[in-house]
Design a protein around this motif. Structure first.
Motif, PDB file in Angstrom:
ATOM      1  N   ASN A  10       0.835  -1.194   0.000  1.00 28.60           N
ATOM      2  CA  ASN A  10       0.000   0.000   0.000  1.00 28.60           C
ATOM      3  C   ASN A  10       0.870   1.245   0.000  1.00 28.60           C
ATOM      4  O   ASN A  10       2.011   1.213   0.469  1.00 28.60           O
ATOM      5  N   ILE A  11       0.308   2.318  -0.501  1.00 34.47           N
ATOM      6  CA  ILE A  11       1.040   3.587  -0.522  1.00 34.47           C
ATOM      7  C   ILE A  11       0.150   4.680   0.047  1.00 34.47           C
ATOM      8  O   ILE A  11      -1.047   4.737  -0.254  1.00 34.47           O
ATOM      9  N   ILE A  12       0.746   5.497   0.912  1.00 32.38           N
ATOM     10  CA  ILE A  12       0.032   6.677   1.405  1.00 32.38           C
ATOM     11  C   ILE A  12       0.811   7.887   0.914  1.00 32.38           C
ATOM     12  O   ILE A  12       2.023   7.981   1.140  1.00 32.38           O
ATOM     13  N   ALA A  13       0.148   8.792   0.207  1.00 34.26           N
ATOM     14  CA  ALA A  13       0.834   9.955  -0.336  1.00 34.26           C
ATOM     15  C   ALA A  13       0.473  11.186   0.470  1.00 34.26           C
ATOM     16  O   ALA A  13      -0.698  11.440   0.739  1.00 34.26           O
ATOM     17  N   MET A  14       1.505  11.933   0.865  1.00 30.99           N
ATOM     18  CA  MET A  14       1.265  13.159   1.644  1.00 30.99           C
ATOM     19  C   MET A  14       1.790  14.365   0.883  1.00 30.99           C
ATOM     20  O   MET A  14       2.741  14.276   0.109  1.00 30.99           O
ATOM     21  N   LYS A  15       1.158  15.492   1.140  1.00 28.30           N
ATOM     22  CA  LYS A  15       1.607  16.748   0.537  1.00 28.30           C
ATOM     23  C   LYS A  15       1.142  17.864   1.449  1.00 28.30           C
ATOM     24  O   LYS A  15      -0.011  17.867   1.891  1.00 28.30           O
ATOM     25  N   ASN A  16       2.014  18.803   1.738  1.00 28.40           N
ATOM     26  CA  ASN A  16       1.689  19.952   2.586  1.00 28.40           C
ATOM     27  C   ASN A  16       1.002  19.563   3.894  1.00 28.40           C
ATOM     28  O   ASN A  16       0.032  20.197   4.309  1.00 28.40           O
ATOM     29  N   GLY A  17       1.487  18.512   4.514  1.00 28.99           N
ATOM     30  CA  GLY A  17       0.949  18.138   5.822  1.00 28.99           C
ATOM     31  C   GLY A  17      -0.357  17.372   5.785  1.00 28.99           C
ATOM     32  O   GLY A  17      -0.926  17.083   6.836  1.00 28.99           O
ATOM     33  N   ARG A  18      -0.854  17.055   4.588  1.00 29.11           N
ATOM     34  CA  ARG A  18      -2.104  16.297   4.517  1.00 29.11           C
ATOM     35  C   ARG A  18      -1.903  15.013   3.740  1.00 29.11           C
ATOM     36  O   ARG A  18      -1.027  14.930   2.882  1.00 29.11           O
ATOM     37  N   VAL A  19      -2.745  14.027   4.027  1.00 32.10           N
ATOM     38  CA  VAL A  19      -2.769  12.830   3.191  1.00 32.10           C
ATOM     39  C   VAL A  19      -3.625  13.168   1.986  1.00 32.10           C
ATOM     40  O   VAL A  19      -4.779  13.550   2.129  1.00 32.10           O
ATOM     41  N   ILE A  20      -3.037  13.066   0.772  1.00 29.52           N
ATOM     42  CA  ILE A  20      -3.890  13.399  -0.380  1.00 29.52           C
ATOM     43  C   ILE A  20      -4.367  12.148  -1.099  1.00 29.52           C
ATOM     44  O   ILE A  20      -5.371  12.192  -1.787  1.00 29.52           O
ATOM     45  N   ARG A  21      -3.648  11.068  -0.982  1.00 26.59           N
ATOM     46  CA  ARG A  21      -4.095   9.837  -1.630  1.00 26.59           C
ATOM     47  C   ARG A  21      -3.667   8.660  -0.791  1.00 26.59           C
ATOM     48  O   ARG A  21      -2.604   8.660  -0.210  1.00 26.59           O
ATOM     49  N   GLU A  22      -4.461   7.615  -0.737  1.00 26.02           N
ATOM     50  CA  GLU A  22      -3.970   6.347  -0.193  1.00 26.02           C
ATOM     51  C   GLU A  22      -4.629   5.194  -0.926  1.00 26.02           C
ATOM     52  O   GLU A  22      -5.745   5.323  -1.418  1.00 26.02           O
ATOM     53  N   GLY A  23      -3.898   4.099  -0.994  1.00 24.25           N
ATOM     54  CA  GLY A  23      -4.457   2.960  -1.714  1.00 24.25           C
ATOM     55  C   GLY A  23      -3.377   1.950  -2.038  1.00 24.25           C
ATOM     56  O   GLY A  23      -2.254   2.037  -1.534  1.00 24.25           O
ATOM     57  N   THR A  24      -3.720   0.986  -2.878  1.00 25.56           N
ATOM     58  CA  THR A  24      -2.743  -0.022  -3.263  1.00 25.56           C
ATOM     59  C   THR A  24      -1.791   0.598  -4.273  1.00 25.56           C
ATOM     60  O   THR A  24      -2.026   1.691  -4.775  1.00 25.56           O
TER      61      THR A  24
END
Lengths: 314, 252
Positions: free
Chosen positions: B205-219
């Motif tokens: 799984n990958i969790i993507a963060m940008k500017n202090g927020r989670v913007i995407r998560e998923g496989t």
């Protein structure tokens, strides 16, 4: 065990030196000499071991091998107190003449200062140990400056009294105080006994210590107070002698070559005793009191450090 | 399961983590990706209690990280930060033995020694176990620290940029070891990682963060897409299928 063998040698060295100190040039007056010298030896043992151990703890806490607890500014505060007392109430007052009273006042003041320093900084989360030390350093310089200021204004005869307090001396330590100091130190050791096991882990640094389950803030707070108690007691007992810590701690690391604090702390106490008792022997028997212990310890320490440097290079 | 809910962290007046909620699946590798300054490492430090959050809570298997005893958590979760500056002169084996501290409090039992042996063996450090850390190369040192984490035997392993300063060979070795930890020993691994292709090839799984927020998560398949990556990194990234792996091409 290699480390136990080294410790045994150190014990033999320390006990041998103490025996030599107790018996040299006795002239047969045992009843007079033994209790007097015994008290002096006890004061030396207390001072040397508290300074050795507190420096090791302090260096582990700060992960730094060139700092000593004197950076907290407590010995400068001690000098300021002595100077201010003589400046304000004069050398004839009870605060100066009565050693016991002076001891109590000095210890209390140094402990209050350490606590304030700590409270001031650890009110907020995120403040770290190095801010504390920096603040201590600034206070230390400030205290020294005020002391110097008062010292230049003071009557020269009174200044001699201060000068006497500037250097650690084992020559007129009161026996009551030695027992009080011993009691305080024993209680402190008992109090921190269960936390000693964390020292090895603290040496890995904060992140690793937290990772391995050490309650970092609590343990560091406790060890900081322990260091403060040790420093306050040894300074109030004999005077400022913290320079010894750096030497003793580094010789200890060199001799023991381990990270285990049970060995390091025992060895530092023994090496401290050897340095102080040996130095005092030289002061009394070789130089017949024409020099001070600090000069001798610094000289030998300096030579030893040069030797270490030269050996590393070749 | 590791779950963070509504975590907020300020550095001074700057909000570096803004209202982040994540869930990490058990028995998987989860990668935290995103540009510099996205708050990935800060989030990982909060999850591992190295720093405290200003708001929100983190739970690891129902244990509240902020309230639980440190010594309990140390048996559940371990963290390895990128900077492992060490002032002590330790041998590999001594370092790995520290991993048993939560269990033994410094007095190693025969069982602890067995765990240490296994961890050293697992990281193929047996020949080097009596070598001092400062005599090791960067890759060997990193392996030694991971061996310590393995000896700590926690269900959750958090790693902050484990590939930092490793060459290609050692980076691949490191990722393979992490994969084995998950597949063979059933650990749950969370890593902060900058190399998007390592994240793509090795994580679940990958969790993507940008500017202090989670913007995407998923496989991996949800995230490694040109449109999603454009959103995360603000750049056009081509994706090629090479031997069933999705490889991002962004060098030119």
């Amino acid at each position: 065990m290699k480390h136990k063998a080294i410790l045994t040698v150190l014990v033999i060295g320390a006990v041998g030196l103490i025996a030599l100190y107790m018996t040299i040039a006795s002239g047969g007056n045992w009843d007079y000499i033994l209790p007097r010298r015994g008290m002096k030896v006890l004061a030396m043992v207390i001072t040397a071991s508290t300074i050795g151990i507190s420096t090791i703890i302090f260096q582990t806490m700060t992960n730094n091998r060139i700092l000593t607890p004197s950076i907290m500014g407590m010995d400068s505060l001690y000098m300021l107190l002595q100077t201010a007392l003589i400046f304000i109430v004069g050398s004839g007052s009870a605060f100066i003449m009565n050693r016991n009273l002076n001891f109590v006042v000095s210890v209390l003041l140094m402990m209050v200062f350490a606590m304030l320093l700590y409270k001031l900084l650890f009110r907020k989360e995120g403040a770290n140990l190095f801010f504390l030390l920096l603040l201590g350093l600034i206070f230390g310089t400030f205290f020294s400056s005020i002391s110097t200021f008062m010292q230049v204004l003071i009557d020269p005869n009174e200044f001699l009294m201060i000068q006497d307090r500037m250097f650690a001396s084992f020559n007129n330590v009161s026996s009551d105080l030695v027992w009080v100091a011993l009691g305080c130190i024993a209680l402190t050791i008992l109090w921190m006994w269960k936390d000693l096991k964390y020292l090895d882990v603290l040496a890995l640094g904060r992140d690793q210590a937290v990772n391995l389950g050490v309650d970092y803030e609590r343990v560091v707070r406790k060890l900081f107070l322990v260091t403060a108690v040790f420093v306050a007691i040894s300074t109030a007992l004999v005077g400022p002698i913290l320079f010894l810590g750096l030497l003793v701690a580094n010789v200890t690391y060199e001799v023991m070559k381990t990270y285990r604090h049970s060995y390091l702390m025992a060895a530092s106490a023994l090496i401290g005793i050897i340095a102080v008792v040996g130095g005092q022997l030289l002061v009394e028997r070789v130089f017949s009191f024409t020099t001070t212990l600090s000069v001798i310890v610094n000289f030998i320490g300096g030579v030893y450090f040069l030797y270490l440097l030269l050996r590393e290079r070749s | 399961m590791v779950s963070a809910s509504n975590v907020v962290k300020f550095f001074g007046k700057k909000k570096v983590v803004q209202d982040v909620s994540i869930q990490v699946e058990k028995g998987k590798i989860t990668s935290l990706i995103g540009p510099n300054g996205a708050g990935k490492s800060t989030l990982l430090s909060i999850v591992s209690r190295l720093i405290t959050s200003d708001e929100g809570e983190v739970r690891i298997d129902e244990l509240d990280v902020a309230k639980c005893r440190g010594s309990e958590l140390a048996k559940k979760v371990s963290i390895l930060k990128q900077a492992n500056h060490m002032t002590l002169k330790l041998t590999v084996r001594e370092l790995v033995s520290f991993g048993r501290f939560p269990y033994s409090q410094g007095k190693l039992t025969a069982e602890d020694e067995r765990y240490v042996d296994e961890a050293i063996d697992y990281m193929q450090l047996t020949d080097l176990q009596h070598t001092y850390l400062d005599e090791l190369s960067g890759g060997q040192k990193q392996r030694a620290f991971l061996a310590m984490v393995i000896a700590q035997d926690t269900e959750y392993i958090l790693l902050d940029e484990p590939l930092n300063n490793l060459d290609m060979k050692h980076a691949v070795q490191m990722m393979k070891v992490l994969r084995r930890l998950v597949d063979e020993l059933g650990k749950t691994v969370v890593i902060v990682i900058h190399d998007i292709n390592f994240a793509s090839c090795y994580s679940d799984n990958i969790i993507a963060m940008k500017n202090g927020r989670v913007i995407r998560e998923g496989t991996v398949n949800d995230i490694i897409k040109p449109s999603v990556l454009k959103e995360i990194y603000d750049m056009d990234i081509n994706i090629e299928d090479v031997n069933e792996n999705k490889i991002c091409v962004y060098y030119a």
